[in-house]
Design a protein around this motif. Structure first.
Motif, short mmCIF file in Angstrom:
data_model
loop_
_atom_site.label_atom_id
_atom_site.label_comp_id
_atom_site.label_asym_id
_atom_site.label_seq_id
_atom_site.Cartn_x
_atom_site.Cartn_y
_atom_site.Cartn_z
N LEU A 89 0.85 -1.20 0.00
CA LEU A 89 0.00 0.00 0.00
C LEU A 89 0.88 1.24 0.00
O LEU A 89 1.63 1.48 0.95
CB LEU A 89 -0.89 -0.01 1.25
CG LEU A 89 -1.90 1.12 1.40
CD1 LEU A 89 -2.97 1.05 0.31
CD2 LEU A 89 -2.55 1.07 2.78
N PHE A 90 0.80 2.02 -1.06
CA PHE A 90 1.60 3.24 -1.12
C PHE A 90 1.12 4.24 -0.07
O PHE A 90 -0.07 4.29 0.26
CB PHE A 90 1.56 3.85 -2.51
CG PHE A 90 2.33 3.07 -3.53
CD1 PHE A 90 3.71 3.09 -3.54
CD2 PHE A 90 1.67 2.29 -4.47
CE1 PHE A 90 4.44 2.36 -4.46
CE2 PHE A 90 2.39 1.55 -5.40
CZ PHE A 90 3.77 1.58 -5.40
N ALA A 91 2.05 5.06 0.40
CA ALA A 91 1.78 5.92 1.55
C ALA A 91 0.77 7.01 1.27
O ALA A 91 0.23 7.61 2.21
CB ALA A 91 3.09 6.54 2.05
N ASP A 92 0.49 7.29 0.01
CA ASP A 92 -0.52 8.32 -0.31
C ASP A 92 -1.90 7.73 -0.57
O ASP A 92 -2.84 8.47 -0.84
CB ASP A 92 -0.07 9.19 -1.48
CG ASP A 92 0.34 8.38 -2.71
OD1 ASP A 92 0.58 7.16 -2.57
OD2 ASP A 92 0.42 8.96 -3.80
N ASP A 93 -2.03 6.40 -0.48
CA ASP A 93 -3.32 5.75 -0.67
C ASP A 93 -3.86 5.28 0.67
O ASP A 93 -3.26 5.51 1.72
CB ASP A 93 -3.17 4.58 -1.65
CG ASP A 93 -2.74 5.04 -3.03
OD1 ASP A 93 -3.16 6.15 -3.44
OD2 ASP A 93 -1.99 4.31 -3.70
N PHE A 94 -4.99 4.58 0.68
CA PHE A 94 -5.58 4.14 1.95
C PHE A 94 -6.55 2.99 1.71
O PHE A 94 -7.03 2.76 0.59
CB PHE A 94 -6.31 5.31 2.63
CG PHE A 94 -7.42 5.92 1.82
CD1 PHE A 94 -8.73 5.47 1.93
CD2 PHE A 94 -7.16 6.96 0.94
CE1 PHE A 94 -9.74 6.02 1.17
CE2 PHE A 94 -8.17 7.53 0.17
CZ PHE A 94 -9.47 7.06 0.29
N LEU A 95 -6.84 2.26 2.79
CA LEU A 95 -7.85 1.21 2.78
C LEU A 95 -9.15 1.74 3.36
O LEU A 95 -9.14 2.62 4.22
CB LEU A 95 -7.39 0.02 3.62
CG LEU A 95 -6.14 -0.73 3.16
CD1 LEU A 95 -5.80 -1.84 4.14
CD2 LEU A 95 -6.33 -1.28 1.75
#
Length: 329
Positions: A89-95
């Motif tokens: 998970l890239f740090a600029d995305d989210f779950l």
């Protein structure tokens, strides 16, 4: 419930890192580990990462003194993973809430599934993560056999999958191996194709993740120069069929199909550029004609029918006023 390992690679995304990590640590999974690898950031990311780790013992840190590049982080995460399932998970995305439980429940039920993915919600710039309506644990899903998944990519010349939503069976990821450094912008496509050789894919009918679009991320940079994204896609396809994909019974056919799909994608991207009066249309047409010369004579109308966004494509062809909506991916 099974265990899940999550890798967050980070470089100068300190302004997004806390929200990303919180979206992971708030998941309703009992057995969860989070590894944050910082690649020598200069923006205060290290302080943010240390604060996150201090307040939650499930968080591990690898704080590098020099930037070793993103592939080093991806592959270190693969070596580190030991749980049943794995997510990059890239740090600029989210779950979104419940994403990991939904994915794990399906893979627990379907032992042949190599990975799962779902839909995404898009946000721009520094917008806060929006409230997502609560979704059930058990959602409808569709199984794609590995060969069919690969063939669909070849037919379209693109994946329409939100990367942050992909949860992988760790044992399969270990067999598939590392991200290839020779594919700096399409390494994910290559990995997804290799994963599909080892099982089926479950497509969840729900939102699983969020993708943040901003000037600094590499996907935005590539979208700004569409021909580069298409060329990188072609490189990933050629790499796959030169290595692991060459042993598929119909690899020669699929390789030709991929070249055709990429050429036809380039053709309609050029049409889209012309309609929007954007530069780059001639480069795209030249690429299309080189990969599939017959497109210089016959417009590949069948490609539009194969795309899931067919209606919007036809609106573009007949001069729809909302041209921004029909920009070719």
């Amino acid at each position: 419930m099974s265990s899940v390992d999550i890798l967050i690679p980070n470089y100068n995304y300190g302004r997004y890192l806390r929200a990303c990590a919180d979206s992971v640590l708030s998941q309703d999974i009992d057995d969860l580990r989070l590894l944050i690898i910082d690649n020598a950031s200069t923006d205060g990311s290290v302080d943010v990462a240390r604060e996150i780790a201090t307040r939650d013992p499930r968080v591990e840190l690898r704080l590098r003194r020099e930037n070793l590049g993103p592939h080093s982080s991806f592959n270190e995460g693969i070596d580190w993973a030991r749980s049943d399932y794995f997510l990059l998970l890239f740090a600029d995305d989210f779950l979104v809430p419940g994403a990991l439980r939904r994915a794990a429940a399906i893979m627990d039920r379907e032992p042949d599934v190599a990975f799962t993915y779902g839909r995404d919600v898009a946000i721009r710039g520094n917008e806060p993560i929006p409230d997502i309506n609560r979704q059930p644990v058990h959602v409808p899903y569709r199984l794609h056999q590995g060969r069919a998944f690969i063939k669909q990519f070849c037919r379209l010349g693109v994946f329409q999958i939100p990367g942050p939503s992909i949860v992988i069976r760790t044992s399969v990821q270990k067999r598939v191996g590392y991200y290839r450094t020779e594919l700096p912008h399409s390494d994910d496509y290559d990995v997804w194709l290799r994963l599909a050789l080892h099982g089926s894919i479950a497509e969840l009918d729900c939102i699983q993740a969020g993708i943040r679009s901003h000037d600094a991320n590499r996907s935005s940079e590539l979208r700004a120069r569409q021909i580069m994204h298409i060329l990188h896609t072609a490189e990933a396809a050629e790499c796959f069929f030169t290595h692991e994909g060459k042993d598929m019974p119909d690899s020669t056919y699929l390789r030709r199909l991929a070249r055709r799909g990429i050429a036809e994608r380039a053709y309609w991207s050029a049409v889209s550029h012309i309609q929007r009066r954007e530069p780059g249309a001639m480069e795209l047409l030249k690429l299309a004609f080189r990969l599939r010369p017959r497109t210089a004579i016959l417009p590949p109308l069948g490609y539009l029918l194969r795309r899931p966004d067919t209606v919007r494509r036809f609106r573009a062809l007949i001069g729809a006023s909302n041209i921004v909506d029909v920009k070719m991916a």
